[in-house]
Design an enzyme around this catalytic site. Structure first.
Site, PDB file in Angstrom:
ATOM      1  N   CYS A  39       7.420  -3.579  -0.157  1.00  0.00           N
ATOM      2  CA  CYS A  39       6.422  -4.303  -0.948  1.00  0.00           C
ATOM      3  C   CYS A  39       6.176  -3.632  -2.302  1.00  0.00           C
ATOM      4  CB  CYS A  39       5.098  -4.354  -0.210  1.00  0.00           C
ATOM      5  SG  CYS A  39       5.108  -5.309   1.286  1.00  0.00           S
TER       6      CYS A  39
ATOM      7  N   GLU B  99       3.300  -2.886  -3.726  1.00  0.00           N
ATOM      8  CA  GLU B  99       2.259  -1.849  -3.715  1.00  0.00           C
ATOM      9  C   GLU B  99       2.834  -0.506  -3.297  1.00  0.00           C
ATOM     10  OE1 GLU B  99       2.329  -4.832  -2.361  1.00  0.00           O
ATOM     11  OE2 GLU B  99       0.358  -5.458  -1.668  1.00  0.00           O
TER      12      GLU B  99
ATOM     13  N   CYS C 151      -0.444  -6.289   2.434  1.00  0.00           N
ATOM     14  CA  CYS C 151      -0.043  -6.305   3.850  1.00  0.00           C
ATOM     15  C   CYS C 151      -0.538  -5.036   4.559  1.00  0.00           C
ATOM     16  CB  CYS C 151       1.464  -6.457   3.990  1.00  0.00           C
ATOM     17  SG  CYS C 151       2.363  -4.898   3.865  1.00  0.00           S
TER      18      CYS C 151
ATOM     19  N   CYS D 134       1.096  -1.638   3.650  1.00  0.00           N
ATOM     20  CA  CYS D 134       0.657  -1.113   2.351  1.00  0.00           C
ATOM     21  C   CYS D 134      -0.761  -0.561   2.446  1.00  0.00           C
ATOM     22  CB  CYS D 134       0.737  -2.200   1.283  1.00  0.00           C
ATOM     23  SG  CYS D 134       2.440  -2.620   0.871  1.00  0.00           S
TER      24      CYS D 134
HETATM   25  N1  THU Z   1       4.939  -8.582  -0.335  1.00  0.00           N
HETATM   26  C1  THU Z   1       4.497  -7.612  -1.191  1.00  0.00           C
HETATM   27  O1  THU Z   1       5.233  -7.130  -2.055  1.00  0.00           O
HETATM   28  N2  THU Z   1       3.224  -7.182  -1.047  1.00  0.00           N
HETATM   29  C2  THU Z   1       2.344  -7.667  -0.130  1.00  0.00           C
HETATM   30  O2  THU Z   1       1.230  -7.172  -0.036  1.00  0.00           O
HETATM   31  C3  THU Z   1       2.706  -8.795   0.705  1.00  0.00           C
HETATM   32  C4  THU Z   1       4.156  -9.128   0.731  1.00  0.00           C
HETATM   33  C5  THU Z   1       6.310  -9.071  -0.504  1.00  0.00           C
HETATM   34  C6  THU Z   1       7.259  -8.657   0.582  1.00  0.00           C
HETATM   35  C7  THU Z   1       8.283  -9.755   0.527  1.00  0.00           C
HETATM   36  O3  THU Z   1       9.239  -9.434  -0.459  1.00  0.00           O
HETATM   37  C8  THU Z   1       7.522 -10.973   0.045  1.00  0.00           C
HETATM   38  O4  THU Z   1       6.317 -10.480  -0.503  1.00  0.00           O
HETATM   39  C9  THU Z   1       7.216 -11.987   1.126  1.00  0.00           C
HETATM   40  O5  THU Z   1       6.639 -11.381   2.227  1.00  0.00           O
END
Ligand code: THU
Length: 150
Positions: free
Chosen positions: A58, A60, A94, A97
């Protein structure tokens, strides 16, 4: 530390710029993040996906890890932007994170989220880490504190 309007704008700018580099061919969901360190530096991160989906990282965590790789350990603020056009309620960080934030950030650290699908931050939400992680498993559980002598 009080976050000035200028620094907050810089954080949104960095998160947005870094989001442009999102590698998200599978979800097509772009995310950008920027952290402000205690030393006043700003690090950006974006989501990087993988054909082996679980390996995806992710935005973050990429931002926080980039800072940690550069010797930073303390953080003052985090901005997360989502390209959320035509999608439902604004996303939140998420669970994985949130756990990583708990490792390095104080419970009162402000976290800003926003939709950046128009190029301008919209639906800005400001919360604290403790709002997202009310019952954290934190380093306190493992790091021994010196016992106070009476
Ligand atoms: N994702 C993030 O980068 N941060 C979050 O807090 C939630 C999800 C990304 C992971 C993946 O590449 C996409 O969003 C869909 O889940």
């Amino acid at each position: 530390m009080k976050l000035s309007k200028t620094v907050l704008e810089k954080l949104f700018q960095k998160a947005g710029q870094t989001m442009q580099n999102s590698y998200s061919p599978y979800s097509k969901f772009k995310v950008g993040a920027a952290v402000l360190t205690k030393n006043g530096h700003i690090y950006g991160g974006t989501n990087i996906e993988n054909a082996s989906y679980g390996v995806t990282l992710c935005a973050e965590r990429n931002a926080i890890f980039a800072a940690v790789c550069n010797g930073e350990r303390e953080f003052e603020a985090l901005v997360i932007v989502f390209q959320q056009k035509d999608l439902g309620p604004l996303s939140t960080p998420c669970g994985a994170c949130r756990q990583v934030m708990t490792e390095f950030c104080k419970p009162d650290m402000p976290i800003y989220t926003a939709d950046l699908s128009t190029g301008k931050p919209q639906r800005i939400v400001k919360k604290k880490l403790k709002d997202y992680m009310p019952y954290p498993f934190s380093p306190d559980a493992l790091i021994k504190k010196p016992v106070k002598k009476k």
